[in-house]
Design a protein around this motif. Structure first.
Motif, PDB file in Angstrom:
ATOM      1  N   ALA A  53       0.831  -1.208   0.000  1.00 18.79           N
ATOM      2  CA  ALA A  53       0.000   0.000   0.000  1.00 18.79           C
ATOM      3  C   ALA A  53       0.866   1.258   0.000  1.00 18.79           C
ATOM      4  N   ARG A  54       1.976   1.222   0.706  1.00 24.10           N
ATOM      5  CA  ARG A  54       2.859   2.391   0.747  1.00 24.10           C
ATOM      6  C   ARG A  54       3.463   2.666  -0.628  1.00 24.10           C
ATOM      7  N   LEU A  55       3.876   1.617  -1.324  1.00 25.84           N
ATOM      8  CA  LEU A  55       4.463   1.798  -2.647  1.00 25.84           C
ATOM      9  C   LEU A  55       3.425   2.213  -3.687  1.00 25.84           C
ATOM     10  N   ARG A  56       2.180   1.785  -3.492  1.00 25.57           N
ATOM     11  CA  ARG A  56       1.129   2.188  -4.431  1.00 25.57           C
ATOM     12  C   ARG A  56       0.989   3.703  -4.507  1.00 25.57           C
ATOM     13  N   MET A  57       1.275   4.364  -3.412  1.00 26.58           N
ATOM     14  CA  MET A  57       1.109   5.815  -3.378  1.00 26.58           C
ATOM     15  C   MET A  57       2.103   6.524  -4.290  1.00 26.58           C
ATOM     16  N   LEU A  58       3.177   5.839  -4.694  1.00 23.61           N
ATOM     17  CA  LEU A  58       4.168   6.472  -5.556  1.00 23.61           C
ATOM     18  C   LEU A  58       3.607   6.807  -6.929  1.00 23.61           C
ATOM     19  N   ALA A  59       2.567   6.069  -7.350  1.00 23.11           N
ATOM     20  CA  ALA A  59       1.993   6.293  -8.678  1.00 23.11           C
ATOM     21  C   ALA A  59       0.719   7.121  -8.617  1.00 23.11           C
ATOM     22  N   ARG A  60       0.557   7.877  -7.560  1.00 22.74           N
ATOM     23  CA  ARG A  60      -0.718   8.568  -7.326  1.00 22.74           C
ATOM     24  C   ARG A  60      -1.098   9.539  -8.439  1.00 22.74           C
ATOM     25  N   GLY A  61      -0.092  10.143  -9.110  1.00 23.00           N
ATOM     26  CA  GLY A  61      -0.416  11.118 -10.141  1.00 23.00           C
ATOM     27  C   GLY A  61      -0.307  10.589 -11.555  1.00 23.00           C
ATOM     28  N   ASP A  62      -0.043   9.311 -11.713  1.00 22.09           N
ATOM     29  CA  ASP A  62       0.169   8.722 -13.032  1.00 22.09           C
ATOM     30  C   ASP A  62      -1.125   8.083 -13.526  1.00 22.09           C
ATOM     31  N   GLN A  63      -1.936   8.868 -14.220  1.00 21.70           N
ATOM     32  CA  GLN A  63      -3.234   8.365 -14.683  1.00 21.70           C
ATOM     33  C   GLN A  63      -3.080   7.211 -15.674  1.00 21.70           C
ATOM     34  N   ASP A  64      -2.058   7.261 -16.516  1.00 19.53           N
ATOM     35  CA  ASP A  64      -1.844   6.154 -17.461  1.00 19.53           C
ATOM     36  C   ASP A  64      -1.624   4.848 -16.719  1.00 19.53           C
ATOM     37  N   ARG A  65      -0.807   4.905 -15.651  1.00 21.87           N
ATOM     38  CA  ARG A  65      -0.545   3.685 -14.873  1.00 21.87           C
ATOM     39  C   ARG A  65      -1.802   3.241 -14.123  1.00 21.87           C
ATOM     40  N   LEU A  66      -2.558   4.176 -13.592  1.00 20.65           N
ATOM     41  CA  LEU A  66      -3.771   3.814 -12.859  1.00 20.65           C
ATOM     42  C   LEU A  66      -4.768   3.126 -13.790  1.00 20.65           C
ATOM     43  N   HIS A  67      -4.929   3.641 -14.994  1.00 22.05           N
ATOM     44  CA  HIS A  67      -5.838   3.003 -15.957  1.00 22.05           C
ATOM     45  C   HIS A  67      -5.324   1.623 -16.357  1.00 22.05           C
ATOM     46  N   ALA A  68      -4.013   1.517 -16.584  1.00 23.09           N
ATOM     47  CA  ALA A  68      -3.439   0.218 -16.954  1.00 23.09           C
ATOM     48  C   ALA A  68      -3.629  -0.791 -15.831  1.00 23.09           C
ATOM     49  N   SER A  69      -3.429  -0.343 -14.590  1.00 22.56           N
ATOM     50  CA  SER A  69      -3.591  -1.240 -13.448  1.00 22.56           C
ATOM     51  C   SER A  69      -5.028  -1.736 -13.328  1.00 22.56           C
TER      52      SER A  69
END
Length: 224
Positions: A156-172
């Motif tokens: 959960a802590r590492l997930r926060m590193l991609a908080r502003g990356d919408q491309d990664r969030l959509h891919a995930s």
């Protein structure tokens, strides 16, 4: 309220602040200030701090206050290696079981998120936590479930590193949807393959955020 309950509440509150980044790496914890802020004695605070040290979220030099640990590329790689060893196999076990109907609705929920113009980070993380909890609950192996639970705080802590990356969030979200569909139809090998690929993509993003590049790993260099 029993002391054990107070200790758990303090632990949960501090853990969530560390995971969200409200207490960044290097933050020094004052037991007296925490006790006053949460209206508890210092005993449950000390118990919570000791538990967070065991989790690896705090370190405490001799004779000094506890400090929030830094996230390094080395520890991130080790975490993902552990996850790659456990999570694909856990999904295979769930796919073999008869208790996988819930993953059909999870697949739909992830797909709905993936279709949105913008993904709300809290929505994706909440759905991801539900997915992970269902895997632990339905894999049928208590040892694996406990190990995954232990890793979940660091994940959960590492997930926060991609908080502003919408491309990664959509891919995930798309990847999670595909994995949930594979589990729901009982295709364990496909679910495991997709999960291994998702973890690889996720680690690349984490290393990019920690190091500014996905090439090479400088062991032990902490995030600022």
């Amino acid at each position: 309220m029993p002391a054990t309950d107070r200790s758990h509440d303090v632990y949960a509150a501090l853990r969530d602040q560390i995971v969200r980044g409200d207490m960044p790496a290097g933050t020094v914890l004052s037991e007296s200030e925490i006790a006053a802020a949460m209206s508890v004695s210092r005993t449950p605070v000390r118990q919570a701090v000791a538990r967070l040290r065991r989790d690896g979220l705090l370190h405490q030099p001799p004779g000094r206050s506890a400090v929030v640990t830094a996230v390094s590329a080395e520890t991130a790689v080790e975490l993902y290696q552990a996850r790659e060893a456990l999570e694909p196999y856990a999904l295979t076990l769930v796919a073999r079981s008869r208790e996988r109907d819930h993953f059909t609705s999870l697949a739909g929920s992830f797909n709905e998120l993936a279709s949105a113009d913008r993904i709300d980070l809290d929505d994706l993380h909440a759905l991801s936590r539900e997915f992970d909890a269902q895997v632990r609950k339905r894999c049928g192996n208590g040892y694996i479930a406990r190990l995954l639970e232990e890793l979940s705080v660091h994940t959960a802590r590492l997930r926060m590193l991609a908080r502003g990356d919408q491309d990664r969030l959509h891919a995930s979200a798309r990847q999670r949807s595909a994995i949930a569909h594979a589990v729901a139809r009982g295709d364990g090998p496909e679910a495991a393959r997709l999960e291994a690929a998702r973890l690889s993509d996720s680690l690349a993003v984490v290393l990019r955020e920690l190091l500014g590049t996905t090439v090479g790993i400088h062991r032990g260099e902490p995030i600022a």
